[in-house]
Design a protein around this motif. Sequence first.
Motif, PDB file in Angstrom:
ATOM      1  N   GLU A   1      -2.659  -1.534  -6.496  1.00 56.83           N
ATOM      2  CA  GLU A   1      -3.417  -1.766  -7.446  1.00 56.83           C
ATOM      3  C   GLU A   1      -3.009  -1.615  -8.936  1.00 56.83           C
ATOM      4  O   GLU A   1      -3.480  -1.941  -9.840  1.00 56.83           O
ATOM      5  CB  GLU A   1      -4.603  -0.744  -7.444  1.00 56.83           C
ATOM      6  CG  GLU A   1      -5.585  -1.023  -6.131  1.00 56.83           C
ATOM      7  CD  GLU A   1      -4.735  -0.374  -4.744  1.00 56.83           C
ATOM      8  OE1 GLU A   1      -3.700   0.402  -5.096  1.00 56.83           O
ATOM      9  OE2 GLU A   1      -5.053  -0.736  -3.785  1.00 56.83           O
TER      10      GLU A   1
ATOM     11  N   HIS B   1       0.087   6.455   6.148  1.00 55.66           N
ATOM     12  CA  HIS B   1      -1.264   5.818   6.439  1.00 55.66           C
ATOM     13  C   HIS B   1      -1.283   4.251   6.553  1.00 55.66           C
ATOM     14  O   HIS B   1      -1.788   3.560   7.454  1.00 55.66           O
ATOM     15  CB  HIS B   1      -2.281   5.898   4.996  1.00 55.66           C
ATOM     16  CG  HIS B   1      -2.650   7.511   4.741  1.00 55.66           C
ATOM     17  ND1 HIS B   1      -3.760   7.856   5.513  1.00 55.66           N
ATOM     18  CD2 HIS B   1      -1.995   8.606   4.192  1.00 55.66           C
ATOM     19  CE1 HIS B   1      -3.740   9.496   5.067  1.00 55.66           C
ATOM     20  NE2 HIS B   1      -2.855   9.535   4.213  1.00 55.66           N
ATOM     21  N   SER B   2      -0.293   3.702   5.665  1.00 56.79           N
ATOM     22  CA  SER B   2      -0.163   2.267   5.902  1.00 56.79           C
ATOM     23  C   SER B   2       1.405   2.048   5.502  1.00 56.79           C
ATOM     24  O   SER B   2       1.649   1.308   4.517  1.00 56.79           O
ATOM     25  CB  SER B   2      -1.112   1.859   4.933  1.00 56.79           C
ATOM     26  OG  SER B   2      -0.935   0.208   5.011  1.00 56.79           O
TER      27      SER B   2
ATOM     28  N   CYS C   1      -1.153  -7.872   8.285  1.00 55.64           N
ATOM     29  CA  CYS C   1      -2.249  -7.868   9.214  1.00 55.64           C
ATOM     30  C   CYS C   1      -1.767  -7.823  10.575  1.00 55.64           C
ATOM     31  O   CYS C   1      -2.411  -7.392  11.691  1.00 55.64           O
ATOM     32  CB  CYS C   1      -3.492  -8.810   8.809  1.00 55.64           C
ATOM     33  SG  CYS C   1      -4.062  -8.308   7.330  1.00 55.64           S
TER      34      CYS C   1
ATOM     35  N   MET D   1     -11.132 -13.771   5.370  1.00 52.03           N
ATOM     36  CA  MET D   1     -11.929 -13.021   4.521  1.00 52.03           C
ATOM     37  C   MET D   1     -11.614 -14.067   2.939  1.00 52.03           C
ATOM     38  O   MET D   1     -12.400 -13.581   2.148  1.00 52.03           O
ATOM     39  CB  MET D   1     -11.052 -11.924   3.958  1.00 52.03           C
ATOM     40  CG  MET D   1     -11.414 -10.819   5.112  1.00 52.03           C
ATOM     41  SD  MET D   1     -10.473  -9.016   4.923  1.00 52.03           S
ATOM     42  CE  MET D   1     -11.739  -8.291   3.858  1.00 52.03           C
TER      43      MET D   1
ATOM     44  N   ALA E   1      -2.389 -10.773   2.989  1.00 50.95           N
ATOM     45  CA  ALA E   1      -3.891 -10.400   3.287  1.00 50.95           C
ATOM     46  C   ALA E   1      -3.957  -8.681   3.336  1.00 50.95           C
ATOM     47  O   ALA E   1      -4.635  -8.495   2.657  1.00 50.95           O
ATOM     48  CB  ALA E   1      -3.905 -11.047   4.598  1.00 50.95           C
ATOM     49  N   MET E   2      -2.959  -8.084   3.983  1.00 54.19           N
ATOM     50  CA  MET E   2      -3.199  -6.653   4.185  1.00 54.19           C
ATOM     51  C   MET E   2      -3.297  -6.046   3.201  1.00 54.19           C
ATOM     52  O   MET E   2      -4.253  -5.019   3.182  1.00 54.19           O
ATOM     53  CB  MET E   2      -2.037  -6.347   5.207  1.00 54.19           C
ATOM     54  CG  MET E   2      -2.185  -4.898   5.633  1.00 54.19           C
ATOM     55  SD  MET E   2      -1.019  -4.264   6.936  1.00 54.19           S
ATOM     56  CE  MET E   2       0.436  -4.329   6.043  1.00 54.19           C
ATOM     57  N   THR E   3      -2.469  -6.156   1.984  1.00 51.76           N
ATOM     58  CA  THR E   3      -2.525  -5.476   0.877  1.00 51.76           C
ATOM     59  C   THR E   3      -3.971  -5.834  -0.172  1.00 51.76           C
ATOM     60  O   THR E   3      -4.051  -5.187  -1.076  1.00 51.76           O
ATOM     61  CB  THR E   3      -1.561  -5.572   0.162  1.00 51.76           C
ATOM     62  OG1 THR E   3      -1.088  -7.017  -0.039  1.00 51.76           O
ATOM     63  CG2 THR E   3      -0.348  -4.944   0.857  1.00 51.76           C
ATOM     64  N   GLY E   4      -4.738  -6.817   0.289  1.00 46.42           N
ATOM     65  CA  GLY E   4      -5.889  -7.331  -0.254  1.00 46.42           C
ATOM     66  C   GLY E   4      -5.775  -8.749  -1.037  1.00 46.42           C
ATOM     67  O   GLY E   4      -6.289  -8.605  -2.103  1.00 46.42           O
ATOM     68  N   HIS E   5      -5.065  -9.482  -0.303  1.00 49.12           N
ATOM     69  CA  HIS E   5      -5.138 -10.877  -0.825  1.00 49.12           C
ATOM     70  C   HIS E   5      -4.426 -11.182  -2.143  1.00 49.12           C
ATOM     71  O   HIS E   5      -5.111 -11.787  -3.093  1.00 49.12           O
ATOM     72  CB  HIS E   5      -6.554 -11.453  -0.859  1.00 49.12           C
ATOM     73  CG  HIS E   5      -7.129 -11.169   0.419  1.00 49.12           C
ATOM     74  ND1 HIS E   5      -8.324 -10.223   0.767  1.00 49.12           N
ATOM     75  CD2 HIS E   5      -6.988 -12.074   1.723  1.00 49.12           C
ATOM     76  CE1 HIS E   5      -8.401 -10.334   2.120  1.00 49.12           C
ATOM     77  NE2 HIS E   5      -7.960 -11.535   2.636  1.00 49.12           N
TER      78      HIS E   5
ATOM     79  N   PRO F   1      -7.954  -0.203  13.550  1.00 49.81           N
ATOM     80  CA  PRO F   1      -8.159  -1.484  12.967  1.00 49.81           C
ATOM     81  C   PRO F   1      -8.134  -2.556  13.684  1.00 49.81           C
ATOM     82  O   PRO F   1      -7.370  -2.591  14.882  1.00 49.81           O
ATOM     83  CB  PRO F   1      -7.266  -1.636  11.689  1.00 49.81           C
ATOM     84  CG  PRO F   1      -6.167  -0.535  12.056  1.00 49.81           C
ATOM     85  CD  PRO F   1      -6.780   0.414  13.001  1.00 49.81           C
ATOM     86  N   GLN F   2      -8.809  -3.723  13.402  1.00 45.40           N
ATOM     87  CA  GLN F   2      -8.340  -4.860  14.313  1.00 45.40           C
ATOM     88  C   GLN F   2      -8.645  -6.512  13.270  1.00 45.40           C
ATOM     89  O   GLN F   2      -8.897  -5.962  12.486  1.00 45.40           O
ATOM     90  CB  GLN F   2      -9.499  -5.225  15.268  1.00 45.40           C
ATOM     91  CG  GLN F   2     -11.016  -4.959  14.849  1.00 45.40           C
ATOM     92  CD  GLN F   2     -11.877  -4.757  15.962  1.00 45.40           C
ATOM     93  OE1 GLN F   2     -12.379  -3.621  16.043  1.00 45.40           O
ATOM     94  NE2 GLN F   2     -12.339  -5.963  16.789  1.00 45.40           N
TER      95      GLN F   2
ATOM     96  N   HIS G   1      -4.307   6.577  -4.680  1.00 49.69           N
ATOM     97  CA  HIS G   1      -5.621   6.067  -4.231  1.00 49.69           C
ATOM     98  C   HIS G   1      -6.827   6.954  -4.288  1.00 49.69           C
ATOM     99  O   HIS G   1      -7.992   6.586  -3.794  1.00 49.69           O
ATOM    100  CB  HIS G   1      -5.730   5.836  -2.704  1.00 49.69           C
ATOM    101  CG  HIS G   1      -4.981   4.374  -2.467  1.00 49.69           C
ATOM    102  ND1 HIS G   1      -4.680   3.916  -1.376  1.00 49.69           N
ATOM    103  CD2 HIS G   1      -4.617   3.453  -3.314  1.00 49.69           C
ATOM    104  CE1 HIS G   1      -4.194   2.724  -1.232  1.00 49.69           C
ATOM    105  NE2 HIS G   1      -4.170   2.469  -2.619  1.00 49.69           N
ATOM    106  N   SER G   2      -6.753   8.321  -5.105  1.00 44.65           N
ATOM    107  CA  SER G   2      -7.770   9.213  -5.206  1.00 44.65           C
ATOM    108  C   SER G   2      -8.286   8.850  -6.681  1.00 44.65           C
ATOM    109  O   SER G   2      -7.448   8.560  -7.533  1.00 44.65           O
ATOM    110  CB  SER G   2      -7.440  10.564  -5.015  1.00 44.65           C
ATOM    111  OG  SER G   2      -7.187  10.781  -3.800  1.00 44.65           O
TER     112      SER G   2
ATOM    113  N   THR H   1       0.814  -1.244   0.100  1.00 45.28           N
ATOM    114  CA  THR H   1       0.019   0.101  -0.006  1.00 45.28           C
ATOM    115  C   THR H   1       0.906   1.230   0.029  1.00 45.28           C
ATOM    116  O   THR H   1       1.793   1.348   0.673  1.00 45.28           O
ATOM    117  CB  THR H   1      -0.937  -0.022   1.185  1.00 45.28           C
ATOM    118  OG1 THR H   1      -1.452  -1.047   1.240  1.00 45.28           O
ATOM    119  CG2 THR H   1      -1.951   0.929   1.304  1.00 45.28           C
TER     120      THR H   1
END
Lengths: 608, 203
Positions: free
Chosen positions: A33, A108-109, A389, A535, A464-468, A344-345, A164-165, A29
């Motif tokens: 993407e 942010h991340s 994560c 997830m 996982a954290m970046t979206g699998h 976050p959790q 990300h915008s 992140t």
Amino acid sequence: MIKLLSGNEALAMGAYHAGVKVATAYPGTPSTEILESLARHDDIYAEWSTNEKVAMEVAMGAAFAGIRSLVSLKQVGLNVASDPFMAASTMAVNAGIVIACADDPGIHSSQNEQDDRHYAKLAKVPMLEPSDSQEAYEFMSYAFDISERFDIPTLMLTTTRISHSKSVVQVRQEQTPPAKQADFHYDVEKYVMLPVYAQLRYSLIEERLTKLAAFAETFPFNQVSWGERHLGIITSGVAYQYAREVFPQASFLKLGMTYPLPKNLLLNFAAQVHRLLVIEELDPFLQENIQALGIKVTGKEFIPRTGELNVDIIEKASRSVGLLPEISSQPLKDMSIKLPKRPPQLCPGCPHTGIFFTLSTLGKRSSLTKSQVKTAKESPLVITGDIGCYTLGTYSPFNAMDTCACMGASIGNALGMEKTGIAKKLIAVIGDSTFMHSGITGLVNAVYSEGQITIVILDNRTTAMTGHQDHPGTGISAQGKKTRAIDLEQLVRGIGVSDVRVVDAFNMKQLRNAVRGAVDSTELSVIIVRGTCAMLAPKGSASMVIDAEKCNLCGICLQLGCSAIQRGKKQLYIDSALCAGDRCTICQQICPRQAIHLKSRVESVKLL
Amino acid sequence: MAISCDPLNVVICGVGGQGNILISGLIGNALMKTGYHVTIGETFGASQRGGAVFSTLRISTKRRYGPLIPQGKAHLILGLEPLETLRMLQQYGNPGVVCVANTHPILTIGALSEKEEYPDSSELKKAIVKLSRLAWFVDATGIASKLGATIVVNIIMVGALIGSDQIALKKEDVENEMWNTFPHGKMKLNLRALEMGINNIKL
């Protein structure tokens, strides 16, 4: 044709339309993407590389063979890739190669806030900075053309806010140019960096930089827009958007190419405005390089050097030096209600919950809080952590992480502490994808150095954290094809670890025995905790319910930090919509009064 | 084609996992195709795991704006969760702001482990009303449960936004975007959710 695209989607589409045929990345992140979008095209090759260094090397290989390639990574990813990145900037690239790098001002991340624009200066490569999705799309074809024209990698630098915008993009074409026939031509002076050849490169590199600076004077996205002449603002990237909103009447020199700088354009602009200002995020990169050209300019004297900028921060800073009039009005707020924070959790059914509960209880860590600074005094374990994560295991109720530095650091950090003779057991916690990325070399080092640490590999079968995203352990490629999977257990044994335990992430007894065994052992051990990411796994058919008559409100289940376990006015209950049910059952296993059991989802809804 | 302010600043907020990003995309795409310049700022990354999340939308007839809304400058807040709605109101609110909010709370981890109090529902509602020029409420989670799928809370809230008539967002345009986004097998449920949102908001 118009499309609403994120900066990352626009970069990917720009690269695709510019004829990129090989794309590589490690997820991070805010850059992930870019490759995800490119991987959807089946007429190019896209891969999740093991790490950014490998990604860079693969992309270089493609370029050597005459094929346009793209590497995408986050700001700290370029640290990992910095060795081949510096190499690529020294040697020749042949076909175009673009490094799309996303900085993260405001963290942010990420684990830091480094300003990667400095890499352009270090490597003496051209750098482009888009200020919205339209430019992200358009700049890509320029980036490849520049790379080929000057035989050098181009750095395309964005930030979280650009990547990300989403904004509207006018897309030029729908087709990608046809692939060229790849070939490689023998030329050791360009491709073999023995000292004798590398020495020859440096005069060329300086010459190239001069030519690039001349090119920057004519680069069409280094644009002047004249407003009032009393204030001239030099800016780039997303800072341009904020600056324009704060100073709608000012004159602007918006730089799309921020290294090397267009000296004449800058001198000319500076000469025609009364006061000259640089507005940029993070370090005074533009400011110092403009000052080095002999131009008098201010900016970072009052605009913050840390954190993400926004309209409010620039306004406030500008008022403090009289660039804008003082105002006294405050935004309307009602603070009569104190709002609890929402960090976050871990998800309900997360395969990390059981191991963190185990480490937390065996390590007597649940009562550790911020006020007790010397955690080591309280706990018999020191837990070095890593990036994923599972870094959330740091937070209450687990308090199960003592350090987190960078990708793969947990193993080296643990070994270093152990070698000091510390009287505590060292446990390194690292995810499967992170282990593949940069844990392997740390483990080789620990085995070779006869370390006695325990390494817990959290094998949730994904990044996982970046979206699998997939990785070498999953056996699926970035483009969804079945490929060869690397077997973690065999890999670890192959390195020479004999004490290897593979345990079920949802079996509390196995977890407890494994950690106990490892803590008592005097040799290096590895525990592979295996369980699919919540997830990615279907929820169980049933949900857990708490029997109010048996429950004595001891609160042990709340120590799991599971958001499905909720506290009502008088009793604890489990939200059946969130509970992973028979896929997890951890709360059932730890309840001392056997007050938690499975019920079909239909029945458990009726109970509420 | 007209908007009450230019740029019109909209905040969409909630808890990670509620589908905040999905609906900012639906709304943004629908407005883009109507001819507006739309810029959306998102916060995601680690915060998607149960943390507070929000998107900012800036809608203009003139130019592409930057993604972030200045403090106190929101015109409209769409809240998928009441506590997060109030949090955004405190940051972006002003006497002219309009809110459309889900009334159903999601407790914070601090509240679950008894370290913090989650504010009382009626107090939250009162505070939201006090800080807004207009505040609409809908029990989106309750409606979603009746539909048998809490996952459609976000779509119910898009319906509520359309129902409030505070933004030039047409039901047909949103439906078109939904057809582009969802598997067609899920459309019946989602169209029903949108309809329920439109019909169930209360001032």
